[in-house]
Design a protein around this motif. Structure first.
Motif, mmCIF file in Angstrom:
data_model
loop_
_atom_site.group_PDB
_atom_site.id
_atom_site.type_symbol
_atom_site.label_atom_id
_atom_site.label_comp_id
_atom_site.label_asym_id
_atom_site.label_seq_id
_atom_site.Cartn_x
_atom_site.Cartn_y
_atom_site.Cartn_z
ATOM 1 N N VAL B 73 -61.339 -4.387 4.322
ATOM 2 C CA VAL B 73 -60.814 -3.922 3.054
ATOM 3 C C VAL B 73 -59.395 -3.420 3.247
ATOM 4 O O VAL B 73 -58.589 -3.412 2.345
ATOM 5 N N PHE B 78 -57.018 -1.156 -2.490
ATOM 6 C CA PHE B 78 -56.878 -0.732 -3.879
ATOM 7 C C PHE B 78 -57.993 -1.201 -4.796
ATOM 8 O O PHE B 78 -58.221 -0.639 -5.848
ATOM 9 N N ILE B 79 -58.689 -2.222 -4.364
ATOM 10 C CA ILE B 79 -59.609 -2.860 -5.285
ATOM 11 C C ILE B 79 -60.763 -1.954 -5.706
ATOM 12 O O ILE B 79 -61.277 -2.048 -6.814
ATOM 13 N N TYR B 80 -61.130 -1.047 -4.833
ATOM 14 C CA TYR B 80 -62.232 -0.153 -5.168
ATOM 15 C C TYR B 80 -61.889 0.686 -6.393
ATOM 16 O O TYR B 80 -62.729 0.939 -7.252
ATOM 17 N N GLU B 81 -60.645 1.079 -6.463
ATOM 18 C CA GLU B 81 -60.173 1.863 -7.600
ATOM 19 C C GLU B 81 -60.313 1.056 -8.893
ATOM 20 O O GLU B 81 -60.688 1.593 -9.937
ATOM 21 N N PHE B 83 -62.515 -1.315 -9.366
ATOM 22 C CA PHE B 83 -63.951 -1.394 -9.635
ATOM 23 C C PHE B 83 -64.463 -0.132 -10.308
ATOM 24 O O PHE B 83 -65.353 -0.201 -11.145
ATOM 25 N N ARG B 84 -63.914 0.991 -9.908
ATOM 26 C CA ARG B 84 -64.325 2.246 -10.545
ATOM 27 C C ARG B 84 -64.093 2.168 -12.046
ATOM 28 O O ARG B 84 -64.920 2.612 -12.842
ATOM 29 N N GLU B 87 -66.536 -0.349 -13.663
ATOM 30 C CA GLU B 87 -67.867 0.256 -13.728
ATOM 31 C C GLU B 87 -67.993 1.170 -14.940
ATOM 32 O O GLU B 87 -68.926 1.071 -15.722
ATOM 33 N N LYS B 88 -66.998 1.992 -15.089
ATOM 34 C CA LYS B 88 -67.058 2.972 -16.168
ATOM 35 C C LYS B 88 -67.132 2.312 -17.544
ATOM 36 O O LYS B 88 -68.012 2.615 -18.344
ATOM 37 N N ASN B 260 -49.153 2.519 -3.389
ATOM 38 C CA ASN B 260 -49.330 3.911 -3.031
ATOM 39 C C ASN B 260 -50.545 4.006 -2.115
ATOM 40 O O ASN B 260 -51.650 4.248 -2.544
ATOM 41 N N TYR B 261 -50.302 3.804 -0.859
ATOM 42 C CA TYR B 261 -51.401 3.821 0.089
ATOM 43 C C TYR B 261 -51.996 5.215 0.200
ATOM 44 O O TYR B 261 -51.294 6.215 0.023
ATOM 45 N N PRO B 262 -53.270 5.264 0.492
ATOM 46 C CA PRO B 262 -53.986 6.529 0.580
ATOM 47 C C PRO B 262 -53.260 7.603 1.379
ATOM 48 O O PRO B 262 -53.291 8.762 1.053
ATOM 49 N N LEU B 278 -54.545 1.649 -11.332
ATOM 50 C CA LEU B 278 -55.571 0.648 -11.062
ATOM 51 C C LEU B 278 -56.870 0.943 -11.793
ATOM 52 O O LEU B 278 -57.594 0.031 -12.195
#
Lengths: 316, 316
Positions: B73, B78-81, B83-84, B87-88, B260-262, B278
DNA sequence: TAGATGATTGGGAGCGGTTCCAACTCTAAC
DNA sequence: GTTAGAGTTGGAACCGCTCCCAATCATCTA
């Protein structure tokens, strides 16, 4: 779209027989099985998951809950990697994966509850942070298998999977020691976090075994040859300090951390870390769930994923 | 667990009437509706999604495909963000979310195909990288609504959502310019990537509008006052170079990047960036899908998510 | 050869909804 | 008072599977 009846007719057998073949049940002669399989192939038949779910009261779907309480994933950029693993093992085991937010609502009710009440999932995978809360008690009532990603301390009735944090702490110290750093400190002793505590314990064990003494990183890093950092952020702060007091990395001081942020390998110096296989963690969580689903009264498992050293530039 | 029959009996109405109430259909008197609602409440009734799916041929589930072709990953943290966000909006719209890997197999077949054939999802959300491939042709046959995360160039029949990359490029240049950096270069002109191309175009537009000239960052950064970097990695490389040639950031040169990396905010200097929402992107993708599901022949949409400047330490 | 046993097989009865049609009620118009 | 038509309502038929029981068949034993 072909149904089970079409297959039965074509193979010249009864509906029940087709069902037996689909579900790999015994008591079907080899000859019949072949006939049925052939018909299935020819008709490009696929069982309807709804009919199946309705009749068998099984959804063949596993729910995975993501913690969306935090504003940004940036707080936990690693979980997606875990989900990738879960996804893979769950599908390969013939199940599907429903993704659910912890705090998502649906028609004014928690989405999880709706899903549970609608019997949409046969099992639930969640992160340890969720357990023990009020929220969790709700979930538990539905009496389906649960697997936790992350160690559970107050529940010996739920299986969990976690990184081998103790080993990670031990190895971090051991590695520094093996590279000649003897006076080793631990930075980020956040004892309220299970994983931090475990890593710290592992560190202490190694330190003790060598007759060294446990240390924390003091402001000027005096008398310190190596630092084990709880995460990359601590590591970068230590690096800043080293620069300020003009202490050379990795010559005069060695630094190792546990996590591996996406950007970390591109930074200079890149920080040596204990590599954590999150994908593997997810994979195991998925299989453990399948395990439970196939054998309802299998024992409670605690699984530890091994870690390894990823050598980069902050250790000699 | 209560069924629709229990509700009907308790409310003293027919099964059909209960169904009408559940689905918010017209032609139910207010009085009857109340009776039914009361019975539902009292029995804590929840319709079985399977019975529903079987009877109506709707799954009330949306599939989202994650690209798991890459090893880690980390290549796309970023993709998880996104997906959040998906999902919502999906759950709040009364649908559920099935998570699927692009390359996951199930019983020797692509999992996506199984899911599609089993009619488990009513719509599919995927990333633009997936479209146009052989793989995608397979999916398309099933004739369900599709929404793409990321702009599509060769398909005007599929809705998509994307960051406003052109604006992002424009704003990056504009911001540097507004802070007094005039000679602005663009680093990371990877023209094969749509988003890179668009950002670059935006940059060029602004530069043109001020009568400046387009530049790339040369080795010694001679004659350059500002650099727009495609991502954080480019930015860090530029920072290294600045250090080497002893050029002061942000006094002598300004640097801005897009992602904007973690870890980015903890680094020193932290890099000013164009902030990309995102979560919002995911939210929109979800709603657009709901849109399509509720109104099959709604028009094809192209949605752009606005961006903003996140000021940090590499610009004065 | 009859009877017992175990391996197969067919298919009816659900599972819990939706859909649709027929029937019933109630006005409003003639 | 009759009739038309719209608003409501009940319930049969069906969606496509699994479960389970009864029936059939093959084999073995006495």
């Amino acid at each position: 779209m072909a149904t089970i009846n079409d297959v039965a007719k074509r193979a010249n057998v009864g509906r029940g027989t087709v069902s037996r073949v689909i579900n790999n049940e015994p008591f079907v002669s080899e000859e019949t099985r072949k006939k049925v399989l052939k018909a299935i192939e020819e008709l490009n038949y696929h069982p309807s998951s709804f009919a199946r779910g309705l009749a068998s009261q099984n959804s063949y779907t596993i729910g995975v809950i993501m913690d969306n309480t935090m504003d940004k994933v940036y707080a936990n950029p690693f979980i997606y990697e875990v989900f990738r693993g879960v996804e893979k093992s769950v599908y390969e085991g013939g199940y599907n994966l429903l993704l659910l937010g912890k705090n998502t609502y649906q028609n004014g009710k928690l989405a999880v509850e709706r899903v549970l009440q609608g019997k949409m999932v046969d099992g639930l995978i969640l992160q340890e942070q969720i357990i023990d809360s009020e929220y969790f008690k709700n979930i538990e009532q539905y009496n389906i298998p649960i697997v936790s990603i992350g160690k559970l301390e107050n529940r010996d009735d739920i299986s969990w999977i976690d990184i081998d944090n103790h080993m990670a702490g031990y190895m971090a110290a051991e590695y520094l020691y093996s590279r000649g750093y003897k006076k080793i400190a631990f930075e980020g002793v956040e004892l309220e976090k299970i994983f931090a505590r475990e890593r710290y314990e592992g560190y202490k064990e190694f330190i003790g075994s060598k007759g060294l003494s446990v240390m924390e990183a003091n402001e000027l890093l005096q008398n310190i040859e190596g630092v084990i950092c709880l995460d990359n952020i601590y590591a970068y702060k230590i690096l800043q300090r080293c620069k300020k007091i003009n202490k050379k990395v990795p010559e005069e001081i060695g630094i190792i951390t546990f996590d591996n942020y996406p950007l970390a390998e591109y930074l200079q110096p890149s920080v040596t870390n204990i590599e954590i296989d999150l994908f593997q963690l997810g994979l195991c969580a998925g299989s453990e769930m399948l395990n439970k689903l196939r054998n309802r009264n299998c024992e409670v498992n605690r699984i530890r994923i091994p870690v390894s050293v990823n050598i980069r530039e902050t250790t000699r």
